[in-house]
Design a protein around this motif. Structure first.
Motif, PDB file in Angstrom:
ATOM      1  N   THR A 184       2.468  -1.058   4.414  1.00 53.88           N
ATOM      2  CA  THR A 184       2.085   0.307   4.050  1.00 53.88           C
ATOM      3  C   THR A 184       3.244   1.284   4.223  1.00 53.88           C
ATOM      4  O   THR A 184       3.788   1.433   5.323  1.00 53.88           O
ATOM      5  CB  THR A 184       0.896   0.779   4.929  1.00 53.88           C
TER       6      THR A 184
ATOM      7  N   THR B  51       4.253   5.240   3.981  1.00 48.95           N
ATOM      8  CA  THR B  51       3.600   6.549   4.012  1.00 48.95           C
ATOM      9  C   THR B  51       4.670   7.648   4.083  1.00 48.95           C
ATOM     10  O   THR B  51       5.844   7.348   4.310  1.00 48.95           O
ATOM     11  CB  THR B  51       2.711   6.680   5.274  1.00 48.95           C
TER      12      THR B  51
ATOM     13  N   GLU C 282       1.473   5.048  -0.115  1.00 48.73           N
ATOM     14  CA  GLU C 282       0.798   6.333   0.088  1.00 48.73           C
ATOM     15  C   GLU C 282       1.842   7.434  -0.102  1.00 48.73           C
ATOM     16  O   GLU C 282       2.486   7.852   0.860  1.00 48.73           O
ATOM     17  CB  GLU C 282       0.175   6.382   1.481  1.00 48.73           C
TER      18      GLU C 282
ATOM     19  N   TYR D 176      -2.291  -1.308   7.436  1.00 50.73           N
ATOM     20  CA  TYR D 176      -2.822  -0.175   6.679  1.00 50.73           C
ATOM     21  C   TYR D 176      -3.745   0.695   7.543  1.00 50.73           C
ATOM     22  O   TYR D 176      -3.805   1.911   7.390  1.00 50.73           O
ATOM     23  CB  TYR D 176      -3.591  -0.727   5.468  1.00 50.73           C
TER      24      TYR D 176
ATOM     25  N   MET E   3       0.887  -1.155   0.000  1.00 50.24           N
ATOM     26  CA  MET E   3       0.000   0.000   0.000  1.00 50.24           C
ATOM     27  C   MET E   3       0.934   1.215   0.000  1.00 50.24           C
ATOM     28  O   MET E   3       1.579   1.499   1.014  1.00 50.24           O
ATOM     29  CB  MET E   3      -0.886   0.035   1.257  1.00 50.24           C
TER      30      MET E   3
ATOM     31  N   ASN F 171      -0.048  -7.117   3.626  1.00 44.98           N
ATOM     32  CA  ASN F 171      -0.255  -5.791   3.019  1.00 44.98           C
ATOM     33  C   ASN F 171       0.551  -4.785   3.816  1.00 44.98           C
ATOM     34  O   ASN F 171       0.118  -4.382   4.892  1.00 44.98           O
ATOM     35  CB  ASN F 171      -1.737  -5.373   3.124  1.00 44.98           C
TER      36      ASN F 171
ATOM     37  N   SER G 143      -7.677  -6.019   3.689  1.00 49.39           N
ATOM     38  CA  SER G 143      -6.229  -5.784   3.715  1.00 49.39           C
ATOM     39  C   SER G 143      -5.546  -6.621   4.794  1.00 49.39           C
ATOM     40  O   SER G 143      -4.350  -6.885   4.707  1.00 49.39           O
ATOM     41  CB  SER G 143      -5.924  -4.294   3.913  1.00 49.39           C
TER      42      SER G 143
END
Ligand code: SF4
Length: 332
Positions: free
Chosen positions: A257, A259, A33, A268, A31, A255, A305
């Motif tokens: 993430t 950021t 971002e 997430y 993921m 999953n 997720s």
């Protein structure tokens, strides 16, 4: 087929490679971002996710480093609103060069601008946020006209040859009749997949729109039925889990993430901590703890997720489930 063949085979190859290397934990989806700046402020979105300054975005190099380090065959570009990211065309090109599959998650408002610069590719799917029909979606987005733009951009994307999907969050007020109406409309537009997620309740949330576990089960019994008629891109085993008909541990490492604050621990949805480097993150999160779902923040969570990767992880334990999944993947 439910998923394009090249995505399915790449996922299987990635899993086999990790198994052969003796890895029991490995990411399947990144993921990504790249920014926490958005052109909307939707109900249920946290201020940190949309009020960020554009100058604090991840650089292209940081994004590519995250793609390389996670190794995940699928990259979901979200945010913030990714179409606001100035280097989006270069980002997509670089991820495709790395032979990954991209889901570009967008509210659709700036898609016309994106279409003018980009071109379709079999490794790129555009995933448009749509939380219901016009009144509901515009209420959730807190802005009139967003629904009409999103639908127009789905049509336009299909005409241009893009793979077009949608992503819907189910809230407490969501009427399942309306979700059915939306699925019917999207099927008429020829969308390639409809993702439906439960907006679940956790302690930090102050609004009353989010669902407790029993409420999610009730809503997802409907979604399970809808999946017999519409191209819902959730596996039947996950949908049975969301409907309360089977159970799984969580797979938060499936999953991962990245950021603008760093790598998000543990998943997430929850940012207990952010790590600056991949190694600190991967070796620093207490995966054993989060897999058990014992934390108060996990009590109502039934998010794809966290749990679609659990479906895949547990699949080899049941030949019956493997057969069902194979049939489901082959279905039109
Ligand atoms: S159960 Fe949900 S909230 Fe908890 S770690 Fe898993 S995905 Fe995150």
């Amino acid at each position: 087929m439910r998923f394009p063949l090249h995505i399915t085979t790449d996922m299987i190859k990635w899993q086999l490679k990790n198994k052969l290397n003796g890895q029991s934990r490995y990411p399947v989806v990144l993921m990504l971002e790249p920014l926490y700046t958005c052109n909307l402020a939707c109900v249920g979105c946290t201020p940190e996710r949309h009020q960020g300054d554009l100058k604090d975005r991840l650089s292209l190099d940081q994004c590519f480093e995250a793609v390389d380090q996670s190794g995940a065959p699928v990259v979901s570009i979200c945010g913030g609103e990714p179409t606001v990211y100035p280097e989006l065309p270069e980002l997509i090109e670089g991820i495709i060069d790395r032979k990954r599959h991209i889901y570009l998650c967008t509210n659709g408002i700036l898609l016309e601008r994106f279409y003018a610069k980009g071109k379709p590719h079999k490794r790129l799917s555009i995933n448009v946020h749509l939380d219901g029909m016009r009144d509901t979606h515009d209420f959730v987005c807190d802005k009139p006209g967003v629904f009409d733009t999103a639908v127009e951009m789905i049509k336009r994307g299909k005409q241009l040859g893009y793979s077009m999907c949608t992503n819907t969050t189910v809230f407490r007020e969501t009427s399942m009749e309306e979700i059915e109406e939306m699925c019917e409309m999207l099927t008429g537009l020829g969308v390639d997949g409809i993702m439906i997620s439960p907006g679940y309740h956790y302690q930090a949330l102050e609004t009353n729109h989010f669902l407790y576990r029993d409420e999610i089960h009730q809503k997802f019994k409907h979604v399970l039925k809808l999946s017999e008629r519409y191209k819902i891109s959730l596996t039947p085993l996950f949908l049975e889990f969301a409907a309360g008909e089977r159970d799984y541990p969580c797979t938060p490492w499936g999953n991962v993430t990245r950021t603008p604050f760093g790598w998000k621990d543990p998943c997430y949805l929850i940012g207990k901590k952010y790590f600056k480097t991949w190694d600190e993150f991967w070796n620093g999160v207490d995966w054993d703890y989060w897999e058990k779902r014992e934390d108060a923040l996990c009590q109502n969570c039934l998010m794809h997720s966290g749990f679609e990767a659990s479906v895949m992880r547990k699949l080899p334990e049941s030949p019956q489930d493997m057969l069902r999944m194979a049939k489901w993947m082959m279905a039109a």
